[in-house]
Write an enzyme that holds these catalytic residues in place. Structure first.
Site, PDB file in Angstrom:
ATOM      1  N   GLY A  91       1.006  -1.082  -0.043  1.00 16.20           N
ATOM      2  CA  GLY A  91      -0.131   0.047  -0.546  1.00 16.20           C
ATOM      3  C   GLY A  91       1.214   1.169   0.006  1.00 16.20           C
ATOM      4  O   GLY A  91       0.659   1.599   1.198  1.00 16.20           O
TER       5      GLY A  91
ATOM      6  N   THR B 237       0.561   3.652  -3.497  1.00 18.69           N
ATOM      7  CA  THR B 237      -0.171   5.324  -4.005  1.00 18.69           C
ATOM      8  C   THR B 237      -1.147   5.542  -3.356  1.00 18.69           C
ATOM      9  O   THR B 237      -2.682   4.957  -2.509  1.00 18.69           O
ATOM     10  CB  THR B 237      -0.414   4.184  -5.083  1.00 18.69           C
ATOM     11  OG1 THR B 237       0.353   3.877  -5.924  1.00 18.69           O
ATOM     12  CG2 THR B 237      -1.163   5.405  -6.112  1.00 18.69           C
TER      13      THR B 237
ATOM     14  N   THR C 173       1.944   9.787  -7.927  1.00 21.68           N
ATOM     15  CA  THR C 173       3.358   9.446  -8.418  1.00 21.68           C
ATOM     16  C   THR C 173       3.954  10.361  -7.384  1.00 21.68           C
ATOM     17  O   THR C 173       5.825   9.478  -6.597  1.00 21.68           O
ATOM     18  CB  THR C 173       4.050   9.963  -9.766  1.00 21.68           C
ATOM     19  OG1 THR C 173       3.112   8.841 -10.070  1.00 21.68           O
ATOM     20  CG2 THR C 173       5.116   8.868  -9.562  1.00 21.68           C
TER      21      THR C 173
ATOM     22  N   GLU D  86      10.626  -4.900  -7.502  1.00 22.60           N
ATOM     23  CA  GLU D  86       9.796  -5.352  -8.350  1.00 22.60           C
ATOM     24  C   GLU D  86       9.125  -4.690  -9.674  1.00 22.60           C
ATOM     25  O   GLU D  86       9.407  -5.876 -10.627  1.00 22.60           O
ATOM     26  CB  GLU D  86       8.131  -3.811  -7.370  1.00 22.60           C
ATOM     27  CG  GLU D  86       7.097  -3.800  -7.792  1.00 22.60           C
ATOM     28  CD  GLU D  86       6.464  -2.802  -7.400  1.00 22.60           C
ATOM     29  OE1 GLU D  86       7.076  -1.662  -6.650  1.00 22.60           O
ATOM     30  OE2 GLU D  86       4.734  -3.222  -7.500  1.00 22.60           O
TER      31      GLU D  86
END
Ligand SMILES: Cc1cc2nc3c(=O)[nH]c(=O)nc-3n(C[C@H](O)[C@H](O)[C@H](O)COP(=O)(O)OP(=O)(O)OC[C@H]3O[C@@H](n4cnc5c(N)ncnc54)[C@H](O)[C@@H]3O)c2cc1C
Length: 384
Positions: free
Chosen positions: A120, A122, A128, A242
């Site tokens: 978690g 954003t 951004t 990621e």
């Protein structure tokens, strides 16, 4: 795609995926349902815990091996987006968790008893610009009290734990804008209904993404990962992994599209000849293949840097940009090669095309990567 190709892992993953044919994914896509059976099979076979060290019950393999797993999943027409987060969110726990936290959670994650699928970060108000997150955690005795909201948090409904980035000190009170953020490991089973509300967001593809609302959610202080106020660094480590893993997924998508396009072009007859005999059909497929292989080389380079504990932020970004653009171009070419059939659900191309489009926006958008490369790799002035 790496010095070690992990061909045994690739073959085994491809075999597992055969049990979940494209009709399985098509139906889930129609219903916007989560692929529980597939994720369970992947967990039971140990592929989701491939990065967890052996002492905690995982395989202790490098990131390049995890890339091979995700690439093969995508190449088989499946969607690793349903579970890929377990691989990189676990890294935050592994690198920054205390010995007690690792002992408590990693073996249970490796065995599949606990799912760590939610990450978690954003928020609607910050986009951004992560340093502007407003979800606040205020210490109250042995707990943090969390208030705020997050958006596009995927798999939250299918996860037992969530790695959550919060502000513990307001940005204005920090010397650097990246200070004052902390990472909490939230037990979703306790949180939902006790200060955490999850609201699904229906998107153009089947991605189980959600909005989260925190209203005085109490998270025990023992859930703090790493040092209070130093959370930005903790999640950055996970973010490089990621980006590389998602780039590997894009390579799998791109190879799926190139395989499908070249096979179809080699059997579809129009005007009394195979459409693949026409260079106007051949060349875009060849170009997509070249673009894919170039991007795969960059994924391999970034994964090797990561696995050698060398700085890899720029390479992780670059391979994500190249791979997401290669998969999109290959998807576009695949649709064009199939003519009208490219749009028919039963050919699965339009589904994969929608799925792979995400990766030019998430987990980081192309513009932000270009900005990183311009300023960090090329030393140009910063624009923000
Ligand atoms: C399906 C899906 C799943 C997701 N899953 C997760 C998840 O599990 N966890 C999580 O934390 N997040 C998740 N995200 C969020 C994702 O990471 C963000 O959507 C992404 O980082 C972009 O942020 P934003 O949507 O707020 O876009 P914005 O930041 O609002 O940007 C909008 C556009 O403007 C451009 N832009 C912004 N600033 C600049 C600039 N200075 N210069 C040039 N261009 C600029 C961006 O490149 C972008 O194209 C997911 C998103 C989606 C759609």
């Amino acid at each position: 795609m790496s010095e070690t190709d992990y061909s045994d892992i690739r073959e085994a993953v491809a075999r597992l995926c055969k049990g979940f044919p494209e009709s399985y994914w098509r139906e889930l896509d129609r219903q916007r349902e989560y692929p529980t059976g597939f994720v369970q099979a992947l967990t039971e076979s140990g592929y989701l815990s491939i990065l967890i060290p052996e002492e905690y019950g995982g395989s202790g393999l490098p990131l390049a091996a995890a890339c091979a797993v995700l690439e093969e999943i995508q190449r088989a027409g499946a969607n690793g987006g349903a579970c890929h987060a377990q691989m990189y969110t676990m890294g935050t726990l592994l690198r920054h968790g205390s010995a007690a936290q690792k002992d408590q959670y990693l073996p249970a994650i490796a065995s599949g008893e606990l799912r760590l699928q939610a990450f978690g970060v954003t928020e609607p108000g910050s986009g951004t610009d992560t340093t502007r997150i407003r979800t606040r955690a205020v210490r109250d005795g042995d707990n943090y009290v969390v208030n705020g909201s997050k958006v596009f948090i995927s798999r939250a409904e299918h996860s037992d734990l969530m790695v959550l980035l919060v502000r513990t000190t307001p940005r204005e009170e920090c010397a650097r804008r990246t200070d004052g953020m902390s990472v909490l490991l939230v037990d979703m089973r306790d949180a939902v209904g006790n200060g955490l509300t999850i609201k699904p967001i229906r998107t153009m593809m089947n991605h189980a993404t959600t909005e989260l609302f925190f209203d005085d959610l109490r998270v025990p202080v023992v859930g703090l990962l790493g040092e209070e106020g130093k959370g930005f660094r903790c999640i950055m480590d996970g973010m490089n992994a990621e980006r590389i893993l998602i780039a590997a997924e894009c390579i799998g998508d791109a190879r799926y599209f190139v395989d499908k396009a070249s096979a179809y072009a080699s059997q579809r007859e129009v005007f009394g000849r195979l459409i693949g005999e026409n260079q106007g059909v051949q060349f875009p497929i060849a170009r997509a293949h070249i673009q894919t292989e170039a991007a795969a080389g960059m994924v391999c380079k970034a994964a090797a840097l990561y696995d050698n504990d060398e700085p890899c932020g720029t390479q992780a970004n670059m391979c994500k940009l190249l791979a997401s653009e290669a998969s999109w171009a290959a998807g576009d070419t695949c649709i064009q090669t199939h003519g009208g059939y490219g749009f028919a659900e039963e050919y699965d191309i339009e589904r994969k095309f929608r799925e792979t489009r995400l990766y030019q926006v998430a987990p980081i958008s192309t513009n932000l990567i270009l900005s990183h490369v311009a300023t960090h790799a090329l030393g140009m002035p910063k624009s923000f």
